[in-house]
Write a protein that holds these residues in place. Structure first.
Motif, PDB file in Angstrom:
ATOM      1  N   GLY A  86     -10.685   6.815  -2.419  1.00 12.03           N
ATOM      2  CA  GLY A  86      -9.700   7.220  -3.414  1.00 12.03           C
ATOM      3  C   GLY A  86      -8.396   7.748  -2.861  1.00 12.03           C
ATOM      4  N   GLU A  87      -8.290   7.874  -1.544  1.00 12.23           N
ATOM      5  CA  GLU A  87      -7.057   8.411  -0.955  1.00 12.23           C
ATOM      6  C   GLU A  87      -6.019   7.303  -0.771  1.00 12.23           C
ATOM      7  OE1 GLU A  87      -7.943  12.300   1.654  1.00 12.23           O
ATOM      8  OE2 GLU A  87      -8.543  10.434   2.634  1.00 12.23           O
ATOM      9  N   GLU A  88      -4.757   7.709  -0.832  1.00 12.51           N
ATOM     10  CA  GLU A  88      -3.645   6.805  -0.570  1.00 12.51           C
ATOM     11  C   GLU A  88      -2.819   7.377   0.571  1.00 12.51           C
ATOM     12  OE1 GLU A  88      -1.327   6.043  -4.022  1.00 12.51           O
ATOM     13  OE2 GLU A  88      -3.046   5.448  -5.254  1.00 12.51           O
ATOM     14  N   GLY A  89      -2.349   6.478   1.425  1.00 10.19           N
ATOM     15  CA  GLY A  89      -1.560   6.952   2.558  1.00 10.19           C
ATOM     16  C   GLY A  89      -0.548   5.940   3.021  1.00 10.19           C
ATOM     17  N   ARG A  90       0.430   6.442   3.740  1.00  8.19           N
ATOM     18  CA  ARG A  90       1.463   5.577   4.300  1.00  8.19           C
ATOM     19  C   ARG A  90       1.747   6.023   5.726  1.00  8.19           C
ATOM     20  NH1 ARG A  90       6.784   3.356   1.105  1.00  8.19           N
ATOM     21  NH2 ARG A  90       7.534   1.964   2.742  1.00  8.19           N
ATOM     22  N   LEU A  91       1.928   5.042   6.578  1.00 11.80           N
ATOM     23  CA  LEU A  91       2.137   5.308   7.997  1.00 11.80           C
ATOM     24  C   LEU A  91       3.340   4.535   8.479  1.00 11.80           C
ATOM     25  CD1 LEU A  91       1.052   6.364  10.798  1.00 11.80           C
ATOM     26  CD2 LEU A  91      -0.266   4.241  10.914  1.00 11.80           C
ATOM     27  N   TRP A  92       4.226   5.224   9.194  1.00 11.97           N
ATOM     28  CA  TRP A  92       5.373   4.590   9.831  1.00 11.97           C
ATOM     29  C   TRP A  92       5.196   4.688  11.341  1.00 11.97           C
ATOM     30  CZ3 TRP A  92       5.581   7.739   5.616  1.00 11.97           C
ATOM     31  CH2 TRP A  92       6.207   7.238   4.457  1.00 11.97           C
ATOM     32  N   ILE A  93       5.335   3.566  12.045  1.00 16.08           N
ATOM     33  CA  ILE A  93       5.217   3.564  13.498  1.00 16.08           C
ATOM     34  C   ILE A  93       6.329   2.687  14.077  1.00 16.08           C
ATOM     35  CG2 ILE A  93       2.722   3.903  13.431  1.00 16.08           C
ATOM     36  CD1 ILE A  93       2.374   0.979  14.064  1.00 16.08           C
ATOM     37  N   PRO A  94       6.624   2.847  15.380  1.00 11.40           N
ATOM     38  CA  PRO A  94       7.647   1.994  15.981  1.00 11.40           C
ATOM     39  C   PRO A  94       7.307   0.510  15.826  1.00 11.40           C
ATOM     40  CG  PRO A  94       7.159   3.846  17.423  1.00 11.40           C
ATOM     41  CD  PRO A  94       6.139   3.887  16.321  1.00 11.40           C
ATOM     42  N   GLU A  95       8.281  -0.289  15.531  1.00  6.02           N
ATOM     43  CA  GLU A  95       8.094  -1.714  15.284  1.00  6.02           C
ATOM     44  C   GLU A  95       7.370  -2.394  16.449  1.00  6.02           C
ATOM     45  OE1 GLU A  95      11.226  -4.493  13.372  1.00  6.02           O
ATOM     46  OE2 GLU A  95      11.453  -4.746  15.543  1.00  6.02           O
TER      47      GLU A  95
END
Length: 217
Positions: A86-95
């Protein structure tokens, strides 16, 4: 070690037969030897998801990973991003950074990263993936790939995969299909062992069992 443990768990759960497990263990050993020889970069992030909704974005010029939702922490020389039911998440990492996936019953969107790992009962959407070394069981994969060098792999078991190769992809596609359907469309030329796009500098080996595979360039 984690991959071997998961294979044994899948045998106990009845997902794999002992014979299939032995085949996977042999493939795993070959890949580990290949990585050691090629000196591949270890994953920047280990993504663990169960029953979760996750978006991973490779962002140009980003110095270090950051995340929203779930658990995000340092793990050795990399990071761990873990999400539960049920969790939602977003991750940003170097291209272009490597992400190692361990997922069950989750929906994932990934763009501009190099993806590896295993997914069971998941729906995955990839946009401009720069690397692929994935095992998918009983799930769906729809991805645009940009492969120009290196060795890559995709193992499918009771899964559906639609792969679009984006310019300037340059690769040899090797396919081993059992009890599976295969459709190949676009600017491919037949080559020993498979299909070639461009000069065939990268290699993608696909193994499909009881799966549907569609390939377009």
């Amino acid at each position: 070690m984690e991959d071997r443990r998961r294979i044994l768990e899948m045998v106990r759960e009845g997902v794999l037969s002992p014979e299939e497990a032995l085949e996977l263990l042999a493939v795993l050993e070959d890949r580990e030897e290949g990585r050691a020889e090629e000196g591949l970069t270890p994953p920047l992030v280990r993504l663990v998801a169960q029953g979760a909704e996750v978006r991973v974005v490779g962002e140009k010029g980003l110095a270090s990973p950051r995340a929203e939702g779930g658990e995000f922490r340092q793990e050795g020389e990399g990071h761990l991003f873990r999400l539960g039911v049920g969790e939602e998440g977003r991750l940003w990492i170097p291209e272009g950074s490597p992400v190692h996936l361990e997922a069950k019953a989750s929906n994932l969107e990934l763009s501009r990263v190099a993806l590896s790992g295993q997914a069971h009962g998941c729906n995955l959407e990839g946009e401009e993936l720069l690397g692929l070394d994935l095992r998918l069981v009983a799930g769906n994969l729809e991805a645009g790939l940009l492969l120009q060098e290196g060795r890559h792999g995709l193992d499918l078991k009771a899964a559906n995969a639609e792969l679009r190769f984006l310019p300037p992809s340059d690769l040899l596609l090797e396919v081993e299909a059992r009890l599976s359907s295969l459709e190949v469309e676009g600017a491919w030329t037949r080559a020993p062992g498979g299909y070639r796009l461009g000069e065939g500098r990268a290699v993608l080996r696909v193994r499909a069992f009881a799966s549907n595979l569609e390939v377009e360039a």
